[in-house]
Enzyme design. Structure first.
Site, PDB file in Angstrom:
ATOM      1  NE  ARG A 101      -3.262   2.559   2.641  1.00 12.30           N
ATOM      2  CZ  ARG A 101      -3.107   3.424   3.656  1.00 12.30           C
ATOM      3  NH1 ARG A 101      -2.399   3.077   4.710  1.00 12.30           N
ATOM      4  NH2 ARG A 101      -3.670   4.593   3.619  1.00 12.30           N
ATOM      5  CG  HIS A 146      -1.289   8.946   3.151  1.00 12.76           C
ATOM      6  ND1 HIS A 146      -1.457   7.597   3.351  1.00 12.76           N
ATOM      7  CD2 HIS A 146      -0.857   9.441   4.333  1.00 12.76           C
ATOM      8  CE1 HIS A 146      -1.123   7.287   4.607  1.00 12.76           C
ATOM      9  NE2 HIS A 146      -0.758   8.401   5.226  1.00 12.76           N
ATOM     10  CD  GLU A 191      -4.832   7.654   9.747  1.00 12.25           C
ATOM     11  OE1 GLU A 191      -4.525   8.737  10.281  1.00 12.25           O
ATOM     12  OE2 GLU A 191      -4.316   6.579  10.075  1.00 12.25           O
ATOM     13  CG  ASN A 326      -5.178   3.372   8.442  1.00  8.59           C
ATOM     14  OD1 ASN A 326      -5.232   2.388   7.694  1.00  8.59           O
ATOM     15  ND2 ASN A 326      -4.710   4.543   8.061  1.00  8.59           N
ATOM     16  CE1 TYR A 328      -0.235   2.324  13.543  1.00 10.12           C
ATOM     17  CE2 TYR A 328      -2.113   3.593  12.761  1.00 10.12           C
ATOM     18  CZ  TYR A 328      -0.884   3.009  12.524  1.00 10.12           C
ATOM     19  OH  TYR A 328      -0.298   3.105  11.293  1.00 10.12           O
ATOM     20  CD  GLU A 396      -1.691   3.892   8.103  1.00  7.30           C
ATOM     21  OE1 GLU A 396      -1.532   4.316   9.266  1.00  7.30           O
ATOM     22  OE2 GLU A 396      -1.756   4.636   7.108  1.00  7.30           O
TER      23      GLU A 396
END
Ligand SMILES: *[C@@H]1O[C@H](CO)[C@@H](O)[C@H](O)[C@H]1NC(C)=O
Ligand SMILES: *[C@@H]1O[C@H](CO)[C@@H](O)[C@H](O)[C@H]1NC(C)=O
Ligand SMILES: *[C@@H]1O[C@H](CO)[C@@H](O)[C@H](O)[C@H]1NC(C)=O
Ligand SMILES: *[C@@H]1O[C@H](CO)[C@@H](O)[C@H](O)[C@H]1NC(C)=O
Ligand SMILES: *[C@@H]1O[C@H](CO)[C@@H](O)[C@H](O)[C@H]1NC(C)=O
Ligand SMILES: *[C@@H]1O[C@H](CO)[C@@H](O)[C@H](O)[C@H]1NC(C)=O
Length: 496
Positions: A101, A146, A191, A326, A328, A396
């Site tokens: 990606r 991005h 995002e 994504n 985290y 991600e």
């Protein structure tokens, strides 16, 4: 309104807690499950003013306001991938990923921001990268924007200008046209939540107004590009188009009804803000009602949250062929008293929920955020239940440290834990996760953190003009995962 099914899921979320005796999942991932790694143009390419590229909004930040970057650094050279793409692909090949990606730099392809002038050298760079990937059987997953946009468009107010919808869709059409024979998985934006919260590009959040305008333009730009692909390119190119959304996992601070409601509210404001228009055709009811009521109390004639026209709802509804996520970290949510009305307003007060991470979550990664991988399971269930059981691509997930150490045991173990909870979710809850992507293949320029946060499977020596790449322990581990589709490295291995 809360359906019985959703309520059951939330009770499940409430009762779902992590245990010290958690056992890693030994079931092999399905043969068609894809493992990959991720980067983005600004963070790795360098070559910031080479071969006809114009400056982007982020070149301007790093050059004109270096103080806003933690270590005062810039991305003029970064990992030098503009010159080292063959080395990059060799690393991907060494690890054995299914997909890579990466993102396209708008200002490298269209230096004025507009299609009046296509920069052939920039196009050649991406064609070369795509050819190299193809020669090594690595599938490209391409993000069109991005975070950075051409500075020329930023000067016209960027995401906040309604004309952005046309600027973006014209640029996306150029990308589909130029690269669509080779690219079958597209994502329009990365995002957008973060891009809009930081729409002033100052490193601090804006105040409860601009971010909703920004999101409104980005959402409509996304829908326009999605429909354009559907009408002009899909039949001949046969690709899929989605958008990369980011969300933490949210879990209630206790199993009280108030705290469970707070979890729902957090999800709706963080993920639903973008996901609900795209998968269900409009902003979440809770956003409309809360922002509407608070705007009224502020004495405004209309809500700070803009409204879609009926035609826009139709264009948005179902405008993603998969769910790209994504993630985290995890937060616990706690119901609070209605926050006071303030001038200026704030998005956090619009949400009206408090979140925290308990001290005992020792598995800390970023200075101020802990990883808490068990949260991925309720998060994936939320997506499955609220957005029509989509195919989910995790675009991600990863773990930063400040040292770039080659003995990155924590990164290795975090990736392993996340993947194990993801495997549990696929197996036990039937959620359709089809791919997983590590951020990142190598240490790179982490926006406001500069080079002080390192996420790579490969270390990059930013002090050497060669930007020498060296594999870390996590690279070896992930290589084994890619080859065996098994998370455990011992004599017993995996069950099929
Ligand atoms: C470029 O950066 C400077 C310094 O932060 C800022 O004042 C200026 O507004 C920026 N230009 C644009 C178009 O964002
Ligand atoms: C928005 O873009 C248009 C061009 O499409 C431009 O004329 C206008 O000045 C821009 N608005 C702002 C506030 O920069
Ligand atoms: C952000 O920038 C806009 C102009 O683009 C300005 O009106 C606004 O006050 C700024 N807000 C913050 C919080 O800096
Ligand atoms: C919500 O959870 C927090 C943290 O566990 C707890 O202190 C609080 O009492 C709970 N609130 C309600 C209304 O149950
Ligand atoms: C979106 O499409 C679904 C399925 O076709 C439909 O049930 C729903 O009402 C639509 N949403 C809006 C806001 O029109
Ligand atoms: C950079 O690479 C060149 C060519 O491989 C090599 O000769 C040189 O020694 C390297 N320099 C450093 C500082 O690593």
């Amino acid at each position: 309104m809360i359906s019985i099914l959703k309520f059951a899921v939330l009770v499940f979320i409430a009762s779902y807690s992590f245990a010290d005796d958690y056992v890693l999942n030994r079931k092999r991932f399905p043969p068609n499950f894809k493992f990959g790694v991720s980067t983005s143009a600004f963070q790795i390419e360098g070559g910031w003013n080479e071969d006809g590229k114009s400056p982007s909004s982020w070149d301007n930040i790093t050059h004109a306001a270096p103080d806003s970057i933690l270590d005062g650094s810039n991305a003029d050279v970064a990992c030098d991938s503009y010159h080292k793409y063959k080395e990059d692909v060799a690393m991907l090949k060494e690890i054995g990923v299914n997909h890579y990606r990466f993102s396209l730099s708008w200002s490298r392809i269209l230096p004025t921001g507009f299609p009046d002038q296509i920069n052939q050298a920039g196009v050649t760079y991406y064609k070369n990268l795509l050819r190299e990937l193809k020669a090594n059987s690595i599938e490209p997953v391409v993000t069109i924007v991005h975070w950075e946009i051409p500075l020329a468009l930023q000067e016209l107010n960027g995401f906040l200008n309604e004309s952005f919808i046309d600027w973006y869709s014209d640029y996306a059409a150029v990308c589909f046209d130029l690269f669509g024979d080779d690219v079958k998985i597209w994502t329009t934006f990365n995002e957008p939540r973060g891009a809009c919260i930081h729409v002033n590009l100052s490193g601090s959040e804006t105040g409860g107004l601009l971010e909703y305008e920004c999101a409104h333009n980005v959402l409509r730009a996304h829908a326009k590009a999605y429909r354009l692909y559907e009408e002009r390119f899909k039949a001949t190119q046969g690709g899929k188009v989605g958008i990369v959304l980011d969300s933490a996992s949210f879990m209630p601070g206790s199993d009280s009804a108030e705290n469970i409601t707070a979890t729902r509210t957090s999800y709706q404001f963080e993920l639903g803000w973008f996901a609900n228009p795209i998968f269900n055709g409009d902003y979440p009811e809770i956003m409309k009602s809360r922002i509407g009521a608070r705007s009224h109390a502020e004495g405004r004639k209309s809500s700070r949250l803009p409204e879609f026209t009926e035609a826009e709802k139709v264009a948005l509804n179902g405008s993603a062929d998969f769910f790209a996520l994504n993630t985290y970290t995890t937060f616990l949510t706690v119901a609070i008293e209605e926050p006071p009305i303030t001038d200026p307003p704030s998005r956090n007060q619009d949400i009206g929920v408090s979140t925290y991470q308990p001290d005992e979550w020792e598995d800390s990664s970023m200075e101020d955020t802990k990883s808490a991988p068990w949260g991925v399971r309720p998060l994936l269930n939320w997506i499955n239940d609220n957005y029509n059981q989509p195919e989910i691509i995790i675009t991600e997930n990863g773990y930063p440290d400040s040292t770039g150490t080659l003995q990155d045991v924590k990164r290795l173990s975090l990736i392993q834990s996340y993947l194990s909870y993801i495997r549990d979710t696929m197996e036990q809850d039937g959620v359709k996760v089809v791919a997983y992507t590590v951020w990142s293949i190598m240490d790179n320029f982490e926006w406001f953190h500069g080079y002080s946060q390192k996420y790579g499977l490969y270390n990059v020596d930013f002090n050497s003009p060669n930007r020498t790449r060296t594999p870390k322990l996590s690279a070896q581990y992930y290589k084994n995962v890619c080859h065996t589709k098994c998370l455990i490295v011992d004599d017993n291995g995996c069950t099929d």
